[in-house]
Design a protein around this motif. Structure first.
Motif, mmCIF file in Angstrom:
data_model
loop_
_atom_site.group_PDB
_atom_site.id
_atom_site.type_symbol
_atom_site.label_atom_id
_atom_site.label_comp_id
_atom_site.label_asym_id
_atom_site.label_seq_id
_atom_site.Cartn_x
_atom_site.Cartn_y
_atom_site.Cartn_z
ATOM 1 N N ILE A 198 0.808 -1.323 0.231
ATOM 2 C CA ILE A 198 0.041 -0.154 0.018
ATOM 3 C C ILE A 198 0.867 1.174 -0.037
ATOM 4 C CG2 ILE A 198 -1.687 1.250 1.515
ATOM 5 C CD1 ILE A 198 -3.106 -1.229 2.151
ATOM 6 N N ASP A 199 1.922 1.180 0.820
ATOM 7 C CA ASP A 199 2.830 2.380 0.723
ATOM 8 C C ASP A 199 3.504 2.615 -0.509
ATOM 9 O OD1 ASP A 199 4.396 4.387 2.613
ATOM 10 O OD2 ASP A 199 5.972 3.360 1.624
ATOM 11 N N HIS A 200 4.009 1.589 -1.094
ATOM 12 C CA HIS A 200 4.544 1.671 -2.377
ATOM 13 C C HIS A 200 3.526 2.112 -3.632
ATOM 14 C CE1 HIS A 200 5.854 0.109 -6.306
ATOM 15 N NE2 HIS A 200 7.241 0.506 -6.023
ATOM 16 N N ALA A 201 2.247 1.663 -3.347
ATOM 17 C CA ALA A 201 0.976 2.044 -4.535
ATOM 18 C C ALA A 201 0.708 3.512 -4.274
ATOM 19 C CB ALA A 201 -0.131 1.126 -4.018
ATOM 20 N N ARG A 202 0.924 4.036 -2.952
ATOM 21 C CA ARG A 202 0.529 5.448 -2.809
ATOM 22 C C ARG A 202 1.779 6.245 -3.497
ATOM 23 N NH1 ARG A 202 -0.755 6.473 3.286
ATOM 24 N NH2 ARG A 202 -1.250 8.628 2.545
ATOM 25 N N ARG A 203 2.812 5.940 -3.563
ATOM 26 C CA ARG A 203 3.781 6.841 -4.119
ATOM 27 C C ARG A 203 4.086 6.498 -5.510
ATOM 28 N NH1 ARG A 203 8.101 4.884 -2.470
ATOM 29 N NH2 ARG A 203 7.891 2.987 -1.150
ATOM 30 N N THR A 204 3.920 5.280 -6.173
ATOM 31 C CA THR A 204 4.147 5.288 -7.420
ATOM 32 C C THR A 204 2.969 4.668 -8.317
ATOM 33 O OG1 THR A 204 4.880 2.784 -7.089
ATOM 34 C CG2 THR A 204 6.392 4.564 -6.906
ATOM 35 N N GLY A 205 1.844 4.368 -7.705
ATOM 36 C CA GLY A 205 0.564 3.751 -8.311
ATOM 37 C C GLY A 205 0.795 2.383 -8.711
ATOM 38 N N ARG A 258 -10.276 -0.728 -17.121
ATOM 39 C CA ARG A 258 -10.760 0.687 -16.945
ATOM 40 C C ARG A 258 -10.872 1.082 -15.522
ATOM 41 N NH1 ARG A 258 -15.096 3.488 -16.212
ATOM 42 N NH2 ARG A 258 -16.367 1.347 -15.837
ATOM 43 N N LEU A 259 -11.301 0.121 -14.766
ATOM 44 C CA LEU A 259 -11.691 0.576 -13.366
ATOM 45 C C LEU A 259 -10.290 0.734 -12.553
ATOM 46 C CD1 LEU A 259 -14.673 -1.758 -12.278
ATOM 47 C CD2 LEU A 259 -14.548 1.017 -12.387
ATOM 48 N N TRP A 260 -9.359 -0.367 -12.733
ATOM 49 C CA TRP A 260 -8.132 -0.328 -12.462
ATOM 50 C C TRP A 260 -7.255 0.954 -12.704
ATOM 51 C CZ3 TRP A 260 -6.000 -4.723 -9.322
ATOM 52 C CH2 TRP A 260 -4.617 -4.494 -9.036
ATOM 53 N N GLN A 261 -7.544 1.123 -13.892
ATOM 54 C CA GLN A 261 -6.508 2.798 -14.277
ATOM 55 C C GLN A 261 -7.177 3.793 -13.631
ATOM 56 O OE1 GLN A 261 -6.983 2.511 -18.585
ATOM 57 N NE2 GLN A 261 -5.199 1.035 -18.884
ATOM 58 N N GLU A 262 -8.696 3.762 -13.401
ATOM 59 C CA GLU A 262 -9.288 5.055 -12.915
ATOM 60 C C GLU A 262 -8.581 5.066 -11.328
ATOM 61 O OE1 GLU A 262 -13.290 4.840 -13.677
ATOM 62 O OE2 GLU A 262 -13.311 5.201 -15.519
ATOM 63 N N ASN A 263 -8.724 4.100 -10.648
ATOM 64 C CA ASN A 263 -8.412 3.994 -9.251
ATOM 65 C C ASN A 263 -7.136 3.491 -8.841
ATOM 66 O OD1 ASN A 263 -11.348 4.331 -8.085
ATOM 67 N ND2 ASN A 263 -11.545 2.748 -9.993
ATOM 68 N N LEU A 264 -6.140 3.133 -9.629
ATOM 69 C CA LEU A 264 -4.904 2.677 -8.831
ATOM 70 C C LEU A 264 -3.491 2.785 -9.581
ATOM 71 C CD1 LEU A 264 -5.837 -0.970 -7.581
ATOM 72 C CD2 LEU A 264 -5.400 0.786 -6.211
ATOM 73 N N THR A 265 -3.749 3.159 -11.094
ATOM 74 C CA THR A 265 -2.730 3.508 -11.919
ATOM 75 C C THR A 265 -2.057 4.650 -11.613
ATOM 76 O OG1 THR A 265 -3.803 2.180 -13.771
ATOM 77 C CG2 THR A 265 -1.952 3.503 -14.429
ATOM 78 N N ASP A 266 -2.931 5.711 -11.343
ATOM 79 C CA ASP A 266 -2.189 7.124 -11.185
ATOM 80 C C ASP A 266 -1.877 7.158 -9.609
ATOM 81 O OD1 ASP A 266 -2.856 10.189 -10.214
ATOM 82 O OD2 ASP A 266 -1.789 10.022 -11.982
ATOM 83 N N PRO A 267 -0.611 7.594 -9.129
ATOM 84 C CA PRO A 267 -0.470 7.737 -7.714
ATOM 85 C C PRO A 267 -1.205 8.628 -6.828
ATOM 86 C CG PRO A 267 1.544 7.875 -8.887
ATOM 87 C CD PRO A 267 0.477 8.032 -9.952
ATOM 88 N N ASP A 268 -1.943 9.580 -7.300
ATOM 89 C CA ASP A 268 -2.926 10.521 -6.863
ATOM 90 C C ASP A 268 -4.179 9.733 -6.589
ATOM 91 O OD1 ASP A 268 -1.190 12.627 -6.682
ATOM 92 O OD2 ASP A 268 -1.744 13.342 -8.464
ATOM 93 N N ASP A 269 -4.611 8.947 -7.724
ATOM 94 C CA ASP A 269 -5.859 8.198 -7.372
ATOM 95 C C ASP A 269 -5.887 7.349 -6.269
ATOM 96 O OD1 ASP A 269 -7.017 9.977 -9.252
ATOM 97 O OD2 ASP A 269 -6.576 8.633 -11.034
ATOM 98 N N ALA A 270 -4.480 6.568 -6.504
ATOM 99 C CA ALA A 270 -4.347 5.504 -5.418
ATOM 100 C C ALA A 270 -4.328 5.958 -4.097
ATOM 101 C CB ALA A 270 -3.101 4.610 -5.713
ATOM 102 N N SER A 271 -3.658 7.181 -3.966
ATOM 103 C CA SER A 271 -3.396 7.648 -2.447
ATOM 104 C C SER A 271 -4.782 8.059 -2.024
ATOM 105 C CB SER A 271 -2.572 8.904 -2.470
ATOM 106 O OG SER A 271 -2.451 9.278 -1.139
ATOM 107 N N ASP A 272 -5.613 8.644 -2.924
ATOM 108 C CA ASP A 272 -7.084 8.954 -2.477
ATOM 109 C C ASP A 272 -7.759 7.777 -1.998
ATOM 110 O OD1 ASP A 272 -6.375 11.581 -2.972
ATOM 111 O OD2 ASP A 272 -7.192 11.753 -4.832
#
Length: 365
Positions: free
Chosen positions: A111-118, A137-151
């Motif tokens: 989770i820590d790595h995902a929040r920093r790099t997606g 599509r759902l994965w890209q919208e929520n987890l690919t971008d670091p900001d979206d993953a952090s949110d």
């Protein structure tokens, strides 16, 4: 007192019990039973579990007792059986706890790595038989971008996590206390089992006649059959599917085998464990292994639930398997995990009473 009056020293004969005294004694007995149950209400599950385990292990304990007759104090053999049964429950729980702790550290790091790099879309999503585009599509919208993953991960607020941790800790402490009292009760049941059985037989005859003892024997037989049909068959399913998990490349096959064995003790619940293990095998990159694992698991569950269990449980309880199944599922719904054994025992007693009441008048009991 003078020898001329010997009758004066004799106790007066007891007066015959009147109807009012009999009613009062019955009411007093009921009141004391209710008060006793209220006093022990938090420990009743521990007492019930100890009784179920003692009934299930009693044949083996009696054989060991004949092989090694107890000494003067009758302590070693009951203590040995109690410790062995405690380890049978504790060892799998410790293994699951250690493995869960390791996985929790890995999840926190991920989770820590995902929040920093997606998190990029994994390859196994592209191998899904259906829904590839929607899942990607759902994965890209929520987890690919670091900001979206952090949110997304920040939406799990720390306050909720702390509250969940406190609740889990409280439940673990409560269950550990009940387990300790279960083992203590089990030790005394092993030690005083013969005396308890004789007392229960006398009470049953005085309260319900010979039919009461017959119903009690049938309920005990149903517990034996349920243990054989649920616990032993569940352990067999877990061992067999654990090997299949290892062959299919599922991560942590031993842990999944233990989880499957526990889930298999409740009819149809093993399907969830097999489906999850198959999904992890699919995520690991082998669609063929995942499909073969799922099909093999369904065959094992089907054979166990439709052929092996009806013979073991139905033969002991003398019940059609439909009533056994209803007793198990209804017992779990009302009593929790203890209902796995209490439910079929109650159904066996009810069916025995029904057969007794519905038999022709000229048919002997």
């Amino acid at each position: 007192m003078s020898p001329d009056h010997p009758a004066a020293d004799a106790a007066p004969p007891p007066e015959p019990e009147g109807r009012f005294q009999a009613i009062a004694r019955t009411m007093l007995g009921v009141l004391l039973v209710v008060l006793g149950l209220l006093t022990l209400r938090d420990f009743l599950p521990a007492l019930a579990w100890a009784a179920v385990i003692a009934i299930a292990a009693w044949p083996l304990f009696r054989r060991a007792k004949r092989r090694w007759p107890p000494g003067k104090h009758n302590l070693l053999l009951p203590l040995l059986f109690t410790l062995v049964i405690g380890l049978v429950f504790l060892v799998p729980l410790v293994l699951i706890g250690v493995e869960a702790g390791r996985e929790a550290r890995g999840v926190i790091a991920w989770i820590d790595h995902a929040r920093r790099t997606g998190v990029p879309v994994p390859q196994w999503i592209h191998r899904l038989p259906i829904g590839q585009a929607e899942a990607s599509r759902l994965w890209q919208e929520n987890l690919t971008d670091p900001d979206d993953a952090s949110d997304l991960f920040d939406s799990i607020r720390s306050g909720h996590t702390m509250q969940l941790t406190r609740q889990v800790g409280s439940q673990v402490a409560h269950r550990a206390t009940l387990f300790a009292f279960t083992l203590i009760t089990l030790f005394f049941l092993f030690r005083e089992g013969d005396a308890v059985v004789q007392q229960m037989r006398r009470v049953s005859r005085r309260a319900f006649g010979t039919r009461g003892e017959h119903i009690g024997r049938q309920m005990i037989a149903s517990v034996h059959g349920t243990v054989d049909g649920l616990v032993l068959v569940g352990l067999g399913e877990g061992a067999l599917l654990g090997v299949a998990y290892a062959v299919a490349g599922t991560p942590h096959p031993t842990l999944f085998g233990v989880v499957t064995a526990v889930a298999a003790m409740i009819p149809f619940c093993a399907v969830i464990a097999v489906a999850l293990a198959s999904a992890l095998a699919l995520a690991g990159g082998s669609a063929t292994a995942a499909i073969c694992l799922f099909v093999f698991g369904m065959v094992v569950i089907f054979v166990a639930d439709h052929f092996v269990r009806p013979v073991l449980i139905g033969g002991a309880t003398k019940l059609p398997f439909l009533w056994v199944l209803l007793g198990i599922l209804g017992g779990v719904e009302f009593w929790g995990l203890l209902g796995l054994f209490v439910g079929p025992a109650i159904m066996a007693a009810l069916i025995l009473l029904w057969r007794d009441w519905s038999r022709p008048e000229d048919q002997p009991i």
